[in-house]
Design a protein around this motif. Structure first.
Motif, PDB file in Angstrom:
ATOM      1  N   THR A  81      10.842   0.800 -11.159  1.00  0.00           N
ATOM      2  CA  THR A  81       9.643   0.240 -10.126  1.00  0.00           C
ATOM      3  C   THR A  81       8.309   0.145 -10.923  1.00  0.00           C
ATOM      4  O   THR A  81       7.957   0.668 -12.042  1.00  0.00           O
ATOM      5  CB  THR A  81       9.054   1.259  -8.750  1.00  0.00           C
ATOM      6  OG1 THR A  81       8.641   2.283  -9.071  1.00  0.00           O
ATOM      7  CG2 THR A  81      10.407   1.104  -7.844  1.00  0.00           C
ATOM      8  N   ASP A  92       4.032   4.564   2.582  1.00  0.00           N
ATOM      9  CA  ASP A  92       3.757   2.627   2.985  1.00  0.00           C
ATOM     10  C   ASP A  92       3.145   1.813   4.152  1.00  0.00           C
ATOM     11  O   ASP A  92       4.116   2.542   4.883  1.00  0.00           O
ATOM     12  CB  ASP A  92       4.291   2.288   1.513  1.00  0.00           C
ATOM     13  CG  ASP A  92       5.952   2.358   2.319  1.00  0.00           C
ATOM     14  OD1 ASP A  92       6.066   1.320   3.472  1.00  0.00           O
ATOM     15  OD2 ASP A  92       7.047   2.884   1.916  1.00  0.00           O
ATOM     16  N   THR A 113      -1.452  -3.198  -8.891  1.00  0.00           N
ATOM     17  CA  THR A 113      -3.294  -3.556  -7.204  1.00  0.00           C
ATOM     18  C   THR A 113      -4.041  -4.558  -8.577  1.00  0.00           C
ATOM     19  O   THR A 113      -4.121  -4.544  -9.292  1.00  0.00           O
ATOM     20  CB  THR A 113      -3.685  -2.302  -8.700  1.00  0.00           C
ATOM     21  OG1 THR A 113      -2.798  -1.124  -8.277  1.00  0.00           O
ATOM     22  CG2 THR A 113      -5.150  -2.213  -7.750  1.00  0.00           C
ATOM     23  N   THR A 122       3.909  -1.369 -10.080  1.00  0.00           N
ATOM     24  CA  THR A 122       2.698  -0.424  -9.168  1.00  0.00           C
ATOM     25  C   THR A 122       1.508  -2.154  -9.215  1.00  0.00           C
ATOM     26  O   THR A 122       1.651  -1.612 -10.718  1.00  0.00           O
ATOM     27  CB  THR A 122       2.091   0.537  -8.389  1.00  0.00           C
ATOM     28  OG1 THR A 122       3.115   1.426  -8.007  1.00  0.00           O
ATOM     29  CG2 THR A 122       0.880   0.379  -7.424  1.00  0.00           C
ATOM     30  N   ASN A 167       0.459  -1.088   0.568  1.00  0.00           N
ATOM     31  CA  ASN A 167      -0.248  -0.331   0.470  1.00  0.00           C
ATOM     32  C   ASN A 167       0.971   1.738   0.045  1.00  0.00           C
ATOM     33  O   ASN A 167       0.350   2.051   0.959  1.00  0.00           O
ATOM     34  CB  ASN A 167      -1.107   0.162   1.018  1.00  0.00           C
ATOM     35  CG  ASN A 167      -2.347  -0.724   1.318  1.00  0.00           C
ATOM     36  OD1 ASN A 167      -2.250  -1.410  -0.222  1.00  0.00           O
ATOM     37  ND2 ASN A 167      -2.694  -1.659   1.710  1.00  0.00           N
ATOM     38  N   ARG A 168       2.093   1.756  -1.120  1.00  0.00           N
ATOM     39  CA  ARG A 168       2.707   2.840  -1.064  1.00  0.00           C
ATOM     40  C   ARG A 168       2.111   3.962  -1.524  1.00  0.00           C
ATOM     41  O   ARG A 168       1.488   3.809  -2.789  1.00  0.00           O
ATOM     42  CB  ARG A 168       3.895   2.215  -1.907  1.00  0.00           C
ATOM     43  CG  ARG A 168       4.686   3.759  -1.922  1.00  0.00           C
ATOM     44  CD  ARG A 168       6.112   3.663  -2.600  1.00  0.00           C
ATOM     45  NE  ARG A 168       6.265   3.840  -2.658  1.00  0.00           N
ATOM     46  CZ  ARG A 168       7.956   4.721  -3.088  1.00  0.00           C
ATOM     47  NH1 ARG A 168       8.575   3.806  -3.795  1.00  0.00           N
ATOM     48  NH2 ARG A 168       8.399   5.377  -2.618  1.00  0.00           N
ATOM     49  N   LYS A 169       1.572   4.820  -0.896  1.00  0.00           N
ATOM     50  CA  LYS A 169       0.722   6.252  -1.313  1.00  0.00           C
ATOM     51  C   LYS A 169       1.381   6.997  -2.074  1.00  0.00           C
ATOM     52  O   LYS A 169       0.936   7.945  -2.513  1.00  0.00           O
ATOM     53  CB  LYS A 169       0.489   6.443  -0.573  1.00  0.00           C
ATOM     54  CG  LYS A 169      -1.490   5.390   0.406  1.00  0.00           C
ATOM     55  CD  LYS A 169      -1.583   5.945   1.503  1.00  0.00           C
ATOM     56  CE  LYS A 169      -2.878   4.958   1.755  1.00  0.00           C
ATOM     57  NZ  LYS A 169      -2.431   3.634   2.038  1.00  0.00           N
ATOM     58  N   MET A 184       4.010  -2.565  -4.466  1.00  0.00           N
ATOM     59  CA  MET A 184       4.899  -2.072  -4.962  1.00  0.00           C
ATOM     60  C   MET A 184       6.396  -3.105  -5.119  1.00  0.00           C
ATOM     61  O   MET A 184       6.803  -3.435  -4.259  1.00  0.00           O
ATOM     62  CB  MET A 184       5.900  -0.700  -4.316  1.00  0.00           C
ATOM     63  CG  MET A 184       7.128  -0.184  -5.788  1.00  0.00           C
ATOM     64  SD  MET A 184       7.176   1.937  -5.045  1.00  0.00           S
ATOM     65  CE  MET A 184       8.798   0.663  -3.873  1.00  0.00           C
ATOM     66  N   THR A 195      -2.241  -2.455  -3.211  1.00  0.00           N
ATOM     67  CA  THR A 195      -1.394  -2.356  -4.368  1.00  0.00           C
ATOM     68  C   THR A 195      -0.018  -2.298  -3.900  1.00  0.00           C
ATOM     69  O   THR A 195       0.071  -2.550  -2.666  1.00  0.00           O
ATOM     70  CB  THR A 195      -1.623  -0.820  -4.497  1.00  0.00           C
ATOM     71  OG1 THR A 195      -1.457   0.140  -2.756  1.00  0.00           O
ATOM     72  CG2 THR A 195      -2.744   0.092  -4.821  1.00  0.00           C
TER      73      THR A 195
END
Length: 182
Positions: A102, A58, A106, A104, A51-53, A117, A115
């Motif tokens: 990188t 994260d 989902t 992502t 859950n990297r925001k 990464m 999510t």
């Protein structure tokens, strides 16, 4: 796979590491191994950032595993552990967004998306492998969606997005397209 060591070796053989070391990897996979049911086996596993925001926000590194029954997410904390799981029947779709170094991944569920990464060099293989095993061990993910809610054109556009994201192969896209147009 049922042990953390087997999951570690699988990742080592596949190159799914995201820069983590053996001891750290084993701690994450032990959380998953300790919660497997008697009739449950891991078919795909990897490590990623949960859950990297943003670059500074994260939930940290998690071990991930797709079993014959569910998608598991486990983290060993300083005190205790965190384990989340999603029944395979609740997996609805996957989307992969690539950046320079990188990516992502989902995973859309009936509740809320997850999510993850990953490094760009491992992400496409992980997404394809997850999709393959989720489809092989259960009904195809796309078929679990209510097909009557989308027009044929909308379904085709959605499948094209999956093809462009590398989640569907050309052959799978052609088969899905054929099924939709029937």
């Amino acid at each position: 796979m049922r042990t953390a060591e087997e999951m570690y070796n699988y990742c080592k053989d596949k190159g799914y590491f995201s820069g983590s070391d053996r001891n750290f990897t084993l701690k994450l996979f032990n959380v998953i191994a300790n919660h497997l049911g008697q009739d449950e086996d891991v078919v795909v596993c990897f490590i990623g950032v949960h859950n990297r925001k943003s670059p500074t926000k994260d939930d940290g590194f998690y071990g991930y595993a797709l079993t014959n029954r569910r998608f598991m997410m486990g983290q060993k904390r300083l005190i205790g552990e965190d384990l989340k799981s999603i029944s395979i029947s609740n997996l609805q779709d996957m989307q992969l967004k690539m950046d320079s170094t990188t990516a992502t991944l989902t995973i859309f569920t009936s509740d809320s998306p997850v999510t993850i990464m990953l490094t760009s060099h491992e992400a496409e293989d992980i997404a394809k492998t997850l999709k393959h095993y989720a489809r092989e061990d259960t009904a195809p993910i796309e078929q679990e969606k209510p097909q009557g809610t989308l027009s044929k054109a909308e379904q085709l556009l959605k499948m094209k997005e999956l093809l462009d994201a590398g989640i569907l192969s050309d052959e799978e896209f052609e088969q899905v397209k054929k099924d939709i147009l029937q």
